[in-house]
Design an enzyme around this catalytic site. Structure first.
Site, mmCIF file in Angstrom:
data_model
loop_
_atom_site.group_PDB
_atom_site.id
_atom_site.type_symbol
_atom_site.label_atom_id
_atom_site.label_comp_id
_atom_site.label_asym_id
_atom_site.label_seq_id
_atom_site.Cartn_x
_atom_site.Cartn_y
_atom_site.Cartn_z
ATOM 1 N N SER A 106 -3.351 -5.147 7.223
ATOM 2 C CA SER A 106 -3.590 -4.815 5.903
ATOM 3 C C SER A 106 -2.597 -5.410 4.911
ATOM 4 O O SER A 106 -1.293 -5.690 5.376
ATOM 5 C CB SER A 106 -3.637 -3.433 5.664
ATOM 6 O OG SER A 106 -3.701 -3.110 4.227
ATOM 7 N N TYR A 135 0.239 4.333 5.075
ATOM 8 C CA TYR A 135 -0.528 3.504 5.792
ATOM 9 C C TYR A 135 -0.108 2.285 6.077
ATOM 10 O O TYR A 135 -0.060 1.630 7.244
ATOM 11 C CB TYR A 135 -1.979 3.306 5.023
ATOM 12 C CG TYR A 135 -2.983 2.383 5.703
ATOM 13 C CD1 TYR A 135 -3.832 2.833 6.700
ATOM 14 C CD2 TYR A 135 -3.153 1.082 5.284
ATOM 15 C CE1 TYR A 135 -4.718 2.097 7.198
ATOM 16 C CE2 TYR A 135 -4.217 0.443 5.790
ATOM 17 C CZ TYR A 135 -5.008 0.786 6.825
ATOM 18 O OH TYR A 135 -6.165 0.216 7.308
ATOM 19 N N PRO A 163 -6.367 -8.933 6.750
ATOM 20 C CA PRO A 163 -7.218 -9.195 5.817
ATOM 21 C C PRO A 163 -7.086 -8.820 4.210
ATOM 22 O O PRO A 163 -6.347 -7.920 4.313
ATOM 23 C CB PRO A 163 -8.806 -8.377 6.519
ATOM 24 C CG PRO A 163 -8.094 -7.348 7.141
ATOM 25 C CD PRO A 163 -6.571 -7.852 7.710
ATOM 26 N N CYS A 164 -7.464 -9.409 3.225
ATOM 27 C CA CYS A 164 -7.539 -8.841 2.167
ATOM 28 C C CYS A 164 -8.423 -7.525 2.096
ATOM 29 O O CYS A 164 -9.023 -7.294 2.890
ATOM 30 C CB CYS A 164 -8.147 -10.088 1.132
ATOM 31 S SG CYS A 164 -9.690 -10.458 1.316
ATOM 32 N N ASN A 165 -8.644 -7.136 0.900
ATOM 33 C CA ASN A 165 -9.420 -5.991 0.590
ATOM 34 C C ASN A 165 -10.950 -6.302 1.113
ATOM 35 O O ASN A 165 -11.291 -7.579 0.738
ATOM 36 C CB ASN A 165 -9.491 -5.636 -0.819
ATOM 37 C CG ASN A 165 -8.268 -4.955 -1.217
ATOM 38 O OD1 ASN A 165 -7.668 -4.253 -0.746
ATOM 39 N ND2 ASN A 165 -7.716 -5.785 -2.419
ATOM 40 N N LEU A 166 -11.725 -5.479 1.481
ATOM 41 C CA LEU A 166 -12.719 -5.576 2.117
ATOM 42 C C LEU A 166 -13.927 -4.915 1.386
ATOM 43 O O LEU A 166 -13.848 -3.769 1.021
ATOM 44 C CB LEU A 166 -12.817 -5.429 3.694
ATOM 45 C CG LEU A 166 -11.909 -5.905 4.443
ATOM 46 C CD1 LEU A 166 -11.958 -5.564 6.063
ATOM 47 C CD2 LEU A 166 -12.347 -7.637 4.526
ATOM 48 N N HIS A 179 -12.843 2.537 -0.882
ATOM 49 C CA HIS A 179 -12.193 1.393 -1.586
ATOM 50 C C HIS A 179 -12.957 1.063 -3.148
ATOM 51 O O HIS A 179 -13.865 1.468 -3.152
ATOM 52 C CB HIS A 179 -12.038 0.205 -0.936
ATOM 53 C CG HIS A 179 -10.998 0.342 0.309
ATOM 54 N ND1 HIS A 179 -11.641 0.897 1.573
ATOM 55 C CD2 HIS A 179 -9.586 0.538 0.599
ATOM 56 C CE1 HIS A 179 -10.473 0.962 2.586
ATOM 57 N NE2 HIS A 179 -9.472 0.658 1.782
#
Length: 310
Positions: A106, A135, A163-166, A179
């Site tokens: 992340s 986290y 990964p970037c934000n999903l 999110h």
């Protein structure tokens, strides 16, 4: 020729389900045990499961996840459970002779004050963002463990994708657990449904975020699974560009067809001002995300309307 076996943790989560829906999934025999079948926080059970099934590849996509509210409310669980899951599945795979492992990390691993765009070598060079520190520490531990295994064993292809934000199909839409983008979809949908003329945004909305459609991450992971030797040891996976929080609200409102106005609660926490991934390694690896923001939001909203649970 017999199919190779993939062990997918987190198969019932958003990333896992997008992997299972991917067009290349049929090329594998995929084991995707739920938490009732395999409790990844139980080291012995995890070791026994991996030893019994002997997969050719593991994709570790399981974890306790959530947005700012969830991370701030349950820091112990976000640190302890995610650390246990990562350690247990990585060591179970390695001790069972699994040579290929894709670890999902992340961008919260990056220092709070890191200069954008975020480059892989910046990890552990500064203090973390307090709102999701637990986290982040768990993800750093799993990432470093994969790197240390490779340091000791050149044949072990233990790679990490950051990964970037999903957002996307199979997301969680309740703001208490979700999110940013799925929470926006939920809020704006309810505003339209209830005839409300305003929607509140936390902070001033100028913080910037990079959100990638989850189906695109699944595409990158399946590409990595098919040729893990060529995948960099540690690689960001993202778009290489970002948008303001305000812009995400505006795009969601446009897709949904809500014509109200936004207000801002400046007393609420907003997290890091920007989290933009450098994608040099991803570009060199010859992959880019194919789905536009609007198309991704449209697909996600259709999923939401078709009975997604919040």
């Amino acid at each position: 020729m017999a199919k190779q076996t993939m062990l997918l943790t987190g198969g019932s989560g958003m990333v896992g389900r997008n992997i299972l829906e991917h067009t290349w999934a049929g090329a594998w025999t995929i084991l995707a045990p739920g938490s009732r079948e395999l409790d990844l926080t139980d080291a012995r059970a995890t070791t026994d499961y991996v030893a019994a099934h002997k997969p050719d590849l593991v994709i570790h996509a399981a974890g306790q996840v959530g947005g700012i509210q969830a991370n701030m409310a349950h820091p112990v669980a976000f640190l302890e459970r995610n650390t246990a899951m990562g350690r247990n599945i990585i060591m179970a795979a390695y001790q069972s002779g699994v040579r290929n492992f894709l670890n999902l990390a992340s961008t919260c691993m990056y220092p709070r004050a890191a200069e954008n765009p975020l480059r892989e070598e910046m990890i552990l060079t500064g203090a973390l963002e307090p709102t999701n520190e637990g986290y982040a520490l768990a993800k750093i531990t799993a990432t470093r463990l994969c790197q240390f295994i490779r340091r000791e064993d050149n044949a072990a292809q233990y790679k990490t994708i950051i990964p970037c934000n999903l957002f996307g199909r199979h997301d969680k839409f309740d703001p208490k657990h979700s999110h940013l983008l799925p929470a926006i979809i939920h809020k704006v949908h309810l505003a339209k449904q209830n005839g409300e003329t305003t929607v509140e945004i936390w902070g001033d909305g100028t913080a910037r975020r990079e959100f990638m459609y989850a189906g695109d991450l699944a595409d990158a992971l399946m590409k990595g699974a098919s040729d893990i030797d060529a995948l960099p040891e540690l690689m960001n996976c993202g778009l290489g560009h970002d948008h303001t929080i305000n812009a995400y609200y505006e795009t969601v409102a446009d897709v949904i067809g809500w014509e109200g106005t936004f207000t801002h609660d400046l007393s609420k926490p907003v997290g890091m001002k920007q989290k933009l991934c450098a994608i040099d390694r991803q570009t060199e690896w010859a992959w880019s995300a194919p789905t536009s923001l609007r198309d991704g939001i449209k697909s996600t909203y259709e999923f939401y309307l078709n009975g997604a649970t919040t």
